[in-house]
Design a protein around this motif. Structure first.
Motif, PDB file in Angstrom:
ATOM      1  N   TYR A 191       0.755  -0.956   0.029  1.00 58.59           N
ATOM      2  CA  TYR A 191       0.338  -0.076   0.067  1.00 58.59           C
ATOM      3  C   TYR A 191       0.899   1.312   0.027  1.00 58.59           C
ATOM      4  O   TYR A 191       0.776   2.465  -0.870  1.00 58.59           O
ATOM      5  CB  TYR A 191      -1.045   0.092   1.126  1.00 58.59           C
ATOM      6  CG  TYR A 191      -1.870   1.237   1.670  1.00 58.59           C
ATOM      7  CD1 TYR A 191      -2.470   1.186   0.833  1.00 58.59           C
ATOM      8  CD2 TYR A 191      -0.991   1.933   2.175  1.00 58.59           C
ATOM      9  CE1 TYR A 191      -3.451   3.303   1.606  1.00 58.59           C
ATOM     10  CE2 TYR A 191      -1.797   2.864   2.740  1.00 58.59           C
ATOM     11  CZ  TYR A 191      -2.928   3.759   1.981  1.00 58.59           C
ATOM     12  OH  TYR A 191      -3.847   4.783   1.987  1.00 58.59           O
ATOM     13  N   PHE A 192       1.769   1.224   0.792  1.00 60.58           N
ATOM     14  CA  PHE A 192       2.614   2.284   0.385  1.00 60.58           C
ATOM     15  C   PHE A 192       3.441   2.770  -0.418  1.00 60.58           C
ATOM     16  O   PHE A 192       4.124   3.578  -0.258  1.00 60.58           O
ATOM     17  CB  PHE A 192       3.466   2.696   2.330  1.00 60.58           C
ATOM     18  CG  PHE A 192       3.176   2.901   3.601  1.00 60.58           C
ATOM     19  CD1 PHE A 192       2.206   4.082   3.426  1.00 60.58           C
ATOM     20  CD2 PHE A 192       2.478   1.693   4.175  1.00 60.58           C
ATOM     21  CE1 PHE A 192       1.699   4.672   4.439  1.00 60.58           C
ATOM     22  CE2 PHE A 192       1.280   2.538   5.206  1.00 60.58           C
ATOM     23  CZ  PHE A 192       1.174   3.318   5.764  1.00 60.58           C
ATOM     24  N   LYS A 193       3.843   1.010  -1.225  1.00 60.41           N
ATOM     25  CA  LYS A 193       4.518   1.597  -2.382  1.00 60.41           C
ATOM     26  C   LYS A 193       3.914   2.698  -3.588  1.00 60.41           C
ATOM     27  O   LYS A 193       4.949   3.274  -3.929  1.00 60.41           O
ATOM     28  CB  LYS A 193       5.114   0.142  -2.976  1.00 60.41           C
ATOM     29  CG  LYS A 193       6.241   0.433  -3.745  1.00 60.41           C
ATOM     30  CD  LYS A 193       6.570  -1.058  -3.674  1.00 60.41           C
ATOM     31  CE  LYS A 193       7.641  -1.373  -5.576  1.00 60.41           C
ATOM     32  NZ  LYS A 193       8.059  -2.480  -4.914  1.00 60.41           N
ATOM     33  N   LYS A 194       3.258   1.858  -3.408  1.00 58.36           N
ATOM     34  CA  LYS A 194       1.817   2.223  -4.442  1.00 58.36           C
ATOM     35  C   LYS A 194       1.816   3.523  -4.004  1.00 58.36           C
ATOM     36  O   LYS A 194       0.940   4.605  -5.024  1.00 58.36           O
ATOM     37  CB  LYS A 194       0.183   1.583  -4.284  1.00 58.36           C
ATOM     38  CG  LYS A 194       0.969   0.010  -5.411  1.00 58.36           C
ATOM     39  CD  LYS A 194      -0.267  -0.689  -4.889  1.00 58.36           C
ATOM     40  CE  LYS A 194      -0.133  -2.013  -5.676  1.00 58.36           C
ATOM     41  NZ  LYS A 194      -1.076  -3.120  -5.368  1.00 58.36           N
ATOM     42  N   LYS A 195       1.698   4.315  -3.405  1.00 57.35           N
ATOM     43  CA  LYS A 195       1.038   4.704  -2.601  1.00 57.35           C
ATOM     44  C   LYS A 195       2.160   6.611  -3.047  1.00 57.35           C
ATOM     45  O   LYS A 195       2.468   7.401  -3.294  1.00 57.35           O
ATOM     46  CB  LYS A 195       0.601   5.842  -0.780  1.00 57.35           C
ATOM     47  CG  LYS A 195       0.627   7.126  -0.968  1.00 57.35           C
ATOM     48  CD  LYS A 195       0.085   6.516   1.000  1.00 57.35           C
ATOM     49  CE  LYS A 195      -0.335   8.766   1.203  1.00 57.35           C
ATOM     50  NZ  LYS A 195      -1.859   8.833   1.924  1.00 57.35           N
ATOM     51  N   LEU A 196       3.452   6.166  -2.694  1.00 57.91           N
ATOM     52  CA  LEU A 196       4.860   6.989  -2.155  1.00 57.91           C
ATOM     53  C   LEU A 196       4.775   6.764  -4.033  1.00 57.91           C
ATOM     54  O   LEU A 196       5.424   7.886  -4.741  1.00 57.91           O
ATOM     55  CB  LEU A 196       6.356   6.187  -2.234  1.00 57.91           C
ATOM     56  CG  LEU A 196       6.029   6.303  -0.619  1.00 57.91           C
ATOM     57  CD1 LEU A 196       6.810   5.326   0.195  1.00 57.91           C
ATOM     58  CD2 LEU A 196       6.416   7.317  -0.515  1.00 57.91           C
ATOM     59  N   LEU A 197       4.654   5.744  -4.605  1.00 55.39           N
ATOM     60  CA  LEU A 197       5.096   6.142  -6.227  1.00 55.39           C
ATOM     61  C   LEU A 197       4.179   6.775  -7.339  1.00 55.39           C
ATOM     62  O   LEU A 197       4.277   7.357  -8.007  1.00 55.39           O
ATOM     63  CB  LEU A 197       5.174   4.844  -6.948  1.00 55.39           C
ATOM     64  CG  LEU A 197       6.456   3.932  -7.079  1.00 55.39           C
ATOM     65  CD1 LEU A 197       6.036   1.383  -7.111  1.00 55.39           C
ATOM     66  CD2 LEU A 197       6.921   3.805  -7.830  1.00 55.39           C
ATOM     67  N   ALA A 198       3.052   6.579  -6.657  1.00 57.08           N
ATOM     68  CA  ALA A 198       1.875   8.110  -7.242  1.00 57.08           C
ATOM     69  C   ALA A 198       2.168   9.022  -6.900  1.00 57.08           C
ATOM     70  O   ALA A 198       2.014  10.350  -8.213  1.00 57.08           O
ATOM     71  CB  ALA A 198       0.654   6.911  -6.638  1.00 57.08           C
ATOM     72  N   TRP A 199       2.804   9.422  -6.219  1.00 60.17           N
ATOM     73  CA  TRP A 199       2.840  11.227  -5.083  1.00 60.17           C
ATOM     74  C   TRP A 199       3.863  11.398  -6.662  1.00 60.17           C
ATOM     75  O   TRP A 199       4.133  12.378  -5.996  1.00 60.17           O
ATOM     76  CB  TRP A 199       2.943  10.880  -3.746  1.00 60.17           C
ATOM     77  CG  TRP A 199       3.453  12.150  -3.447  1.00 60.17           C
ATOM     78  CD1 TRP A 199       2.778  13.464  -3.543  1.00 60.17           C
ATOM     79  CD2 TRP A 199       3.980  12.545  -1.469  1.00 60.17           C
ATOM     80  NE1 TRP A 199       3.307  14.242  -2.646  1.00 60.17           N
ATOM     81  CE2 TRP A 199       3.475  13.651  -1.607  1.00 60.17           C
ATOM     82  CE3 TRP A 199       4.325  11.063  -1.235  1.00 60.17           C
ATOM     83  CZ2 TRP A 199       4.155  14.023  -0.662  1.00 60.17           C
ATOM     84  CZ3 TRP A 199       4.746  11.641   0.394  1.00 60.17           C
ATOM     85  CH2 TRP A 199       4.727  13.247   0.845  1.00 60.17           C
ATOM     86  N   ARG A 200       5.256  10.363  -6.388  1.00 59.50           N
ATOM     87  CA  ARG A 200       6.253  10.337  -7.491  1.00 59.50           C
ATOM     88  C   ARG A 200       6.324  10.811  -8.384  1.00 59.50           C
ATOM     89  O   ARG A 200       6.157  11.831  -9.144  1.00 59.50           O
ATOM     90  CB  ARG A 200       6.997   9.695  -7.103  1.00 59.50           C
ATOM     91  CG  ARG A 200       8.586  10.347  -7.679  1.00 59.50           C
ATOM     92  CD  ARG A 200       9.086   8.559  -7.489  1.00 59.50           C
ATOM     93  NE  ARG A 200      10.911   8.708  -7.928  1.00 59.50           N
ATOM     94  CZ  ARG A 200      10.940   8.469  -9.320  1.00 59.50           C
ATOM     95  NH1 ARG A 200      10.714   8.561 -10.049  1.00 59.50           N
ATOM     96  NH2 ARG A 200      12.865   9.077  -9.725  1.00 59.50           N
ATOM     97  N   GLU A 201       5.127  10.205  -9.346  1.00 58.09           N
ATOM     98  CA  GLU A 201       4.265  10.213  -9.999  1.00 58.09           C
ATOM     99  C   GLU A 201       3.269  11.857 -10.633  1.00 58.09           C
ATOM    100  O   GLU A 201       3.872  12.138 -11.561  1.00 58.09           O
ATOM    101  CB  GLU A 201       3.586   9.293 -10.701  1.00 58.09           C
ATOM    102  CG  GLU A 201       4.538   7.825 -10.940  1.00 58.09           C
ATOM    103  CD  GLU A 201       5.442   8.282 -12.720  1.00 58.09           C
ATOM    104  OE1 GLU A 201       4.521   9.067 -13.137  1.00 58.09           O
ATOM    105  OE2 GLU A 201       7.188   7.839 -11.976  1.00 58.09           O
ATOM    106  N   ASP A 202       3.191  12.165  -9.648  1.00 58.43           N
ATOM    107  CA  ASP A 202       2.217  13.536  -9.903  1.00 58.43           C
ATOM    108  C   ASP A 202       2.416  15.016  -9.909  1.00 58.43           C
ATOM    109  O   ASP A 202       2.796  15.697  -9.745  1.00 58.43           O
ATOM    110  CB  ASP A 202       1.475  13.502  -7.946  1.00 58.43           C
ATOM    111  CG  ASP A 202      -0.065  12.668  -8.251  1.00 58.43           C
ATOM    112  OD1 ASP A 202       0.328  11.741 -10.023  1.00 58.43           O
ATOM    113  OD2 ASP A 202      -0.736  12.114  -7.219  1.00 58.43           O
TER     114      ASP A 202
END
Length: 121
Positions: free
Chosen positions: A8-19
């Protein structure tokens, strides 16, 4: 922390980075498309101020990306979610609010108190 939480946190961090990266590309496009050759000095000054503010924001986000990358590395090495200072687990609530956190809430509070004491000297 279990695998599901780490994922969950990995996906959250990756999405944040992409944004952040997408916003940066938009900013670059906007800055390149706008001209600073305005006839009115007040308009030019306002435009330059807007550009400077935007660049400062992007610089802060660049630094945030490095923190996100560090958090992703900690996930890969199994260190994510543990306080750098005490080794204790960081609460899920704190990680939800600040996924790049490296200190538990208590350790962060101690750190901020020390900074305040030294800054007042």
């Amino acid at each position: 922390m279990n695998e599901r939480q780490l994922d969950y946190f990995k996906k959250k961090l990756l999405a944040w980075r992409e944004d952040i990266l997408r916003e940066s590309k938009d900013t670059i496009g906007n800055l390149q498309g706008q001209s600073l050759h305005l006839a009115d000095p007040a308009d030019r000054a306002s435009s330059e101020t807007d550009h400077a503010l935007e660049l400062r924001t992007r610089d802060r986000q660049r630094k945030l990306i490095s923190k996100i990358d560090a958090a992703l590395r900690r996930i890969e090495t199994g260190e994510y979610g543990y306080c750098d200072e005490t080794g204790d687990p960081i609460s899920l609530g704190r990680l939800e609010a600040r996924p790049t956190a490296t200190l538990s809430l208590e350790a962060q509070e101690r750190h901020e108190k020390r900074e305040k004491v030294h800054r007042d000297d």
